[in-house]
Write a protein that holds these residues in place. Structure first.
Motif, short mmCIF file in Angstrom:
data_model
loop_
_atom_site.label_atom_id
_atom_site.label_comp_id
_atom_site.label_asym_id
_atom_site.label_seq_id
_atom_site.Cartn_x
_atom_site.Cartn_y
_atom_site.Cartn_z
N ILE A 183 0.84 -1.21 0.00
CA ILE A 183 0.00 0.00 0.00
C ILE A 183 0.87 1.25 0.00
N THR A 207 1.08 3.83 -3.22
CA THR A 207 0.61 5.19 -2.96
C THR A 207 1.70 6.21 -3.27
N ASP A 260 -13.75 -5.55 9.22
CA ASP A 260 -14.50 -5.76 7.98
C ASP A 260 -14.97 -7.22 7.94
N GLN A 303 -6.87 -8.06 -4.66
CA GLN A 303 -8.08 -7.64 -5.36
C GLN A 303 -8.45 -6.19 -5.04
N ARG A 304 -8.35 -5.82 -3.79
CA ARG A 304 -8.74 -4.46 -3.41
C ARG A 304 -7.75 -3.42 -3.95
N MET A 305 -6.48 -3.77 -4.06
CA MET A 305 -5.53 -2.82 -4.65
C MET A 305 -5.87 -2.55 -6.11
N ARG A 352 -9.00 -2.87 -7.46
CA ARG A 352 -10.28 -2.17 -7.53
C ARG A 352 -10.17 -0.72 -7.06
N LYS A 353 -9.24 -0.45 -6.15
CA LYS A 353 -9.03 0.92 -5.68
C LYS A 353 -7.96 1.65 -6.49
N ARG A 354 -7.48 1.00 -7.54
CA ARG A 354 -6.53 1.59 -8.49
C ARG A 354 -5.19 1.95 -7.86
N LEU A 355 -4.81 1.20 -6.84
CA LEU A 355 -3.44 1.34 -6.33
C LEU A 355 -2.47 0.63 -7.26
#
Length: 248
Positions: free
Chosen positions: A121, A125, A170, A187-189, A191-194
């Protein structure tokens, strides 16, 4: 795109397990081993089979091989810190086209998984912010890729306790194994465009020594990762060539 991509990925998985077990040196002497040739060029570390495969993918897409850098030579400035040594960086004609990180986890899941998450992350970022602030100008927005090879074993399939000292976690992390947690991170990286793409690959030591692997999430398949990366760099190379032809 490289022919027999599944076979090439299998070679990279096999190289990882062989090197981890101390058998990788034998493969460096094998002229018939794709994984051996690729990894030897890069130094023979555990994840170098993947780095060599990614290099071949972007080269086939039109990037000169000398524009693909690894490790120390892939060091780039950041925004929140002065620099970061990426696993692979594609820098062509003074423009940053792509960065890729290769990570693995085969043990000590409880101690290391949070560290992997914080690292990923933070790194992603930082480079996004650096691009947005013009650190790499006039580069196009670079492709950011994250590849994780995780051991599928009894330990990684364990469901660890969650600590809910002040707030509830969560729901998706409740009753989640270490494998589930890492899959969620990847997956979340995306979908969050990281990251532009993430590849999540599972293997165990016994099957992995024969190059066997499995991909539990369609969104995180290596083929999707590879095609997206190839398309990104090829589009830039083609645009550059079109500009050159117009100038001519």
């Amino acid at each position: 795109m490289i022919n027999n991509l599944e076979s090439e990925l299998s070679d990279a998985v096999q190289w990882y397990w062989e090197t981890r077990s101390g058998q990788g040196a034998e493969q460096r002497e094998s002229e018939d081993s794709t994984r051996g040739r690729r990894a030897e060029v890069l130094g023979g570390q555990q994840m170098d089979g993947f780095a060599g495969l990614i290099e071949d993918i972007v080269v086939e897409a039109g990037v000169p091989r000398e524009s693909v850098h690894h490790d120390y030579h892939a060091t780039l400035p950041g925004f929140y810190r002065h620099e970061k040594e990426w696993d692979t960086a594609v820098v062509h004609d003074g423009e940053l086209l792509a960065v890729v990180e290769y990570k693995s986890q085969a043990s000590s899941f409880g101690n290391n998984l949070n560290n992997r998450a914080e690292e990923a992350i933070g790194n992603n970022t930082d480079i996004i912010e650096a691009y947005e602030e013009g650190v790499f100008a006039p580069s196009p927005q670079p492709f950011i890729g994250y590849l994780m090879l995780m051991a599928d074993n009894e330990e990684s399939r364990n469901v660890p306790q969650v600590r809910e000292v002040n707030f509830d976690v969560d729901d998706e992390f409740r009753d989640a194994t270490y494998v589930d947690r890492m899959e969620l991170l990847c997956q979340r990286m995306v979908r969050k465009r990281l990251v532009n793409e993430s590849a999540f690959i599972l293997s165990d030591e016994d099957a992995g020594m024969d190059g066997e692997y499995w991909e539990p999430n369609e969104e995180l398949r290596f083929e999707r990762f590879a095609r997206s990366l190839a398309s990104h760099v090829a589009g830039h190379i083609d645009m550059e060539q079109d500009t050159f032809d117009v100038d001519e």
